[in-house]
Design a protein around this motif. Sequence first.
Motif, PDB file in Angstrom:
ATOM      1  N   GLN B 146       0.836  -1.196   0.000  1.00  0.00           N
ATOM      2  CA  GLN B 146       0.000   0.000   0.000  1.00  0.00           C
ATOM      3  C   GLN B 146       0.875   1.251   0.000  1.00  0.00           C
ATOM      4  OE1 GLN B 146      -3.127  -0.838  -0.457  1.00  0.00           O
ATOM      5  NE2 GLN B 146      -3.631   1.255  -0.823  1.00  0.00           N
ATOM      6  N   ARG B 147       2.008   1.196   0.705  1.00  0.00           N
ATOM      7  CA  ARG B 147       2.947   2.320   0.690  1.00  0.00           C
ATOM      8  C   ARG B 147       3.442   2.598  -0.723  1.00  0.00           C
ATOM      9  NH1 ARG B 147       5.448   3.459   5.693  1.00  0.00           N
ATOM     10  NH2 ARG B 147       4.650   2.041   7.260  1.00  0.00           N
ATOM     11  N   VAL B 148       3.798   1.503  -1.414  1.00  0.00           N
ATOM     12  CA  VAL B 148       4.289   1.683  -2.784  1.00  0.00           C
ATOM     13  C   VAL B 148       3.185   2.286  -3.658  1.00  0.00           C
ATOM     14  CG1 VAL B 148       5.243   0.541  -4.812  1.00  0.00           C
ATOM     15  CG2 VAL B 148       5.926  -0.202  -2.541  1.00  0.00           C
ATOM     16  N   GLY B 149       1.941   1.812  -3.434  1.00  0.00           N
ATOM     17  CA  GLY B 149       0.816   2.360  -4.184  1.00  0.00           C
ATOM     18  C   GLY B 149       0.676   3.861  -3.932  1.00  0.00           C
ATOM     19  N   ASP B 171      -3.965  -4.377   8.937  1.00  0.00           N
ATOM     20  CA  ASP B 171      -4.210  -4.558  10.361  1.00  0.00           C
ATOM     21  C   ASP B 171      -4.117  -3.207  11.065  1.00  0.00           C
ATOM     22  OD1 ASP B 171      -1.338  -4.427  11.865  1.00  0.00           O
ATOM     23  OD2 ASP B 171      -1.194  -5.144   9.803  1.00  0.00           O
ATOM     24  N   ALA B 172      -4.671  -3.135  12.290  1.00  0.00           N
ATOM     25  CA  ALA B 172      -4.853  -1.851  12.970  1.00  0.00           C
ATOM     26  C   ALA B 172      -3.529  -1.113  13.187  1.00  0.00           C
ATOM     27  CB  ALA B 172      -5.554  -2.074  14.299  1.00  0.00           C
ATOM     28  N   LEU B 173      -2.482  -1.847  13.547  1.00  0.00           N
ATOM     29  CA  LEU B 173      -1.204  -1.188  13.830  1.00  0.00           C
ATOM     30  C   LEU B 173      -0.606  -0.582  12.571  1.00  0.00           C
ATOM     31  CD1 LEU B 173       0.448  -3.674  16.309  1.00  0.00           C
ATOM     32  CD2 LEU B 173      -0.343  -1.358  16.777  1.00  0.00           C
ATOM     33  N   THR B 174      -0.586  -1.387  11.501  1.00  0.00           N
ATOM     34  CA  THR B 174      -0.051  -0.890  10.236  1.00  0.00           C
ATOM     35  C   THR B 174      -0.863   0.298   9.755  1.00  0.00           C
ATOM     36  OG1 THR B 174       0.397  -3.190   9.766  1.00  0.00           O
ATOM     37  CG2 THR B 174       0.712  -1.645   7.965  1.00  0.00           C
ATOM     38  N   ARG B 175      -2.178   0.203   9.955  1.00  0.00           N
ATOM     39  CA  ARG B 175      -3.055   1.265   9.503  1.00  0.00           C
ATOM     40  C   ARG B 175      -2.711   2.574  10.223  1.00  0.00           C
ATOM     41  NH1 ARG B 175      -9.008   0.082  10.727  1.00  0.00           N
ATOM     42  NH2 ARG B 175      -8.353  -1.895   9.818  1.00  0.00           N
ATOM     43  N   GLU B 202     -10.564   7.075  11.662  1.00  0.00           N
ATOM     44  CA  GLU B 202      -9.687   7.489  10.572  1.00  0.00           C
ATOM     45  C   GLU B 202     -10.198   8.781   9.945  1.00  0.00           C
ATOM     46  OE1 GLU B 202      -7.703   4.641   7.734  1.00  0.00           O
ATOM     47  OE2 GLU B 202      -9.394   5.270   6.508  1.00  0.00           O
ATOM     48  N   ALA B 203     -11.516   8.840   9.716  1.00  0.00           N
ATOM     49  CA  ALA B 203     -12.101  10.013   9.084  1.00  0.00           C
ATOM     50  C   ALA B 203     -11.850  11.260   9.937  1.00  0.00           C
ATOM     51  CB  ALA B 203     -13.589   9.799   8.870  1.00  0.00           C
ATOM     52  N   VAL B 204     -12.124  11.145  11.241  1.00  0.00           N
ATOM     53  CA  VAL B 204     -11.992  12.324  12.104  1.00  0.00           C
ATOM     54  C   VAL B 204     -10.528  12.732  12.244  1.00  0.00           C
ATOM     55  CG1 VAL B 204     -12.448  13.271  14.391  1.00  0.00           C
ATOM     56  CG2 VAL B 204     -14.096  11.714  13.345  1.00  0.00           C
ATOM     57  N   LEU B 205      -9.681  11.750  12.372  1.00  0.00           N
ATOM     58  CA  LEU B 205      -8.264  12.036  12.576  1.00  0.00           C
ATOM     59  C   LEU B 205      -7.646  12.759  11.379  1.00  0.00           C
ATOM     60  CD1 LEU B 205      -5.751  11.556  14.414  1.00  0.00           C
ATOM     61  CD2 LEU B 205      -5.345   9.498  13.066  1.00  0.00           C
ATOM     62  N   LEU B 206      -7.991  12.308  10.189  1.00  0.00           N
ATOM     63  CA  LEU B 206      -7.273  12.804   9.012  1.00  0.00           C
ATOM     64  C   LEU B 206      -7.920  14.015   8.342  1.00  0.00           C
ATOM     65  CD1 LEU B 206      -6.380   9.421   7.251  1.00  0.00           C
ATOM     66  CD2 LEU B 206      -4.881  10.838   8.617  1.00  0.00           C
ATOM     67  N   SER B 207      -9.255  14.143   8.463  1.00  0.00           N
ATOM     68  CA  SER B 207      -9.944  15.044   7.535  1.00  0.00           C
ATOM     69  C   SER B 207     -10.073  16.473   8.019  1.00  0.00           C
ATOM     70  CB  SER B 207     -11.361  14.539   7.257  1.00  0.00           C
ATOM     71  OG  SER B 207     -11.382  13.168   7.190  1.00  0.00           O
ATOM     72  N   ASP B 208     -10.203  17.369   7.036  1.00  0.00           N
ATOM     73  CA  ASP B 208     -10.675  18.722   7.297  1.00  0.00           C
ATOM     74  C   ASP B 208     -12.200  18.751   7.267  1.00  0.00           C
ATOM     75  OD1 ASP B 208      -8.109  19.874   7.445  1.00  0.00           O
ATOM     76  OD2 ASP B 208      -7.970  19.704   5.274  1.00  0.00           O
TER      77      ASP B 208
END
Lengths: 328, 283
Positions: B146-149, B171-175, B202-208
């Motif tokens: 996914q990193r390469v992607g 998995d949760a940790l990698t995510r 994830e949505a709350v953490l990352l988004s504006d």
Amino acid sequence: MNPAIAIKQKWDTARFGKAEAQALFKALLIPAVGLLLFLGVWHLGAQQVDTSLGQFPGPVEVKEQWNNLLAEHRAENEREAAFYERQDARNEKKLAKDPNAEVRWREHNRRPTFFDQIITSLITVMTGFFLATAIAIPLGICIGLSNTAYRALNPIIQIFKPVSPLAWLPLVTMVVSAVYVSDDPMLAKSFITSVVTVTLCCLWPTMINTAVGVASINQDLQNVSRVLRLGWFTHVKTIVLPSAIPMMFTGLRLSLGIAWMVLIAAEMLAQNPGLGKFVWDEFQNGSSNSLGRICVAVLMIGFIGFLLDRALLLLQSWVNWDKSAVVR
Amino acid sequence: MSKTHLELTQVGISFPTPKGPFCALQDVNLKIKQGEFVSLIGHSGCGKSTVLNIVAGLYQATTGGVVLNGREVNEPGPERAVVFQNHSLLPWLSAYQNVELAVKRVFGRSKSRAEMREWIEHNLELVQMGHALHKKPDEISGGMKQRVGIARALAMEPQVLLMDEPFGALDALTRAHLQDSLMDIQAELGNTVIMITHDVDEAVLLSDRIVMMTNGPAASIGEILDVDLPRPRDRLALADNADYNHYRSAVLRFLYEKQRKVEPISAKRSAKSSEKSKTHHVA
């Protein structure tokens, strides 16, 4: 210590484990038993069949004929070597006498032996197979990529795919005689007829499998290609071909198998030198050895077919990007 | 920074089916500013991916349209790079070659060979994949793929980065690790990002902004939530933050109260016994 116990201990450690014994048994012994059983049935069965050319050859007679064919091949090689030696000696003598003398170099008129026929057959089948591949893979890619091309060509493929080589041969022969006219032909007409027949018959599996392989490319990879706006050529080279390779090779293996089968029939009927002609000539010859020699040819044809398939498998594992894929 | 960068106007799409056209989306209106991080959230099957695919140009909207920097979007292109859900790396190319394919398409004319090489390596290092440049996708883990992607998408220098559940299969940790990397990268590069997610945190953490979608068929935008948390954000500090939890519960309320997809089993049972035909309709 009791010597009996000591011997038993020694025996236990020397004997290799049960697992190894089983593996060896499975890998070698079972196929060997199968083979022996086959030879036995052949031997007994052959004794029951009396033909007009004498008793049907069993394994022993066939082995004898194999030795004969080998001996004939060696004799022919020696004859050829002796011929050139004589010719060289004669010409050297002539030149020593008069440096300006006109010397003639003649080709030895070799009588093709069984082994020469094998080489000829291999050359013919490979020519036909490569020709078929050169047509089938590009066409298969086009059919796989374009639904329109698929719809247009599918009925034609479906109709021609099941046609027997024997049905093609008369037509091919007539067309080749009409079209391929030359006073000093580089290639014999019978060769061309055989090659074209082989091509026509072994075209289809490669074409169909390539098309299926190309059509079933992962949608995500196609999306990658669209997002990158890859050109047609790059798309085919980096995405289509690598994904289609496994299917393509399945097709190629089927094609080569068919090509080899068709070739024998084509050579028989087109009277093109090769294994097919060898079988036909022996049949016409009708000596007491003929059936044994035909049996040698039959086994040889099978063995070469097997080797050809293995060769393609080897090529596949070499070309395929997925080195971990199991090919069989 | 504040002017409209990407605009979706009255976007709708219907697919032909044997039973007549099926309307998957309608009346989707959204304006996204340069450098904004927008998440699309909703139950599965609500058309989030369809919206993303329309912006990517992989699907054509039946009604309305998408305008990026004043130009209408009607085909895919590298200025709208996509990070696919299941990485979609070409398995026969190494990590380096996968990124190279994209870089060659975008910078083939403007960068020299050495520059391209540097750029490819730079992008792979950005996602901490510098140590496995020449590994094939089969030889690296799911998170690394996914990193390469992501590196491949970033290397195109896209105006908009479209991410279709990029961390869904991890998995949760990698995510968590990749989310942090993504925040760092976005802070550094200032890309506009549209990300699909199922994950409320994830949505709350990352988004504006979080765009919450109603259930299909004929799905549309239900609510839009502005997430006004200061950046850089730290997941540990936010765990006890009142605002964070407020945003989180707002999204949860939308998903599980207003747009409930699955009826509670007990409710379903009682409804089934009383009125059979209606249950079918709801389910």
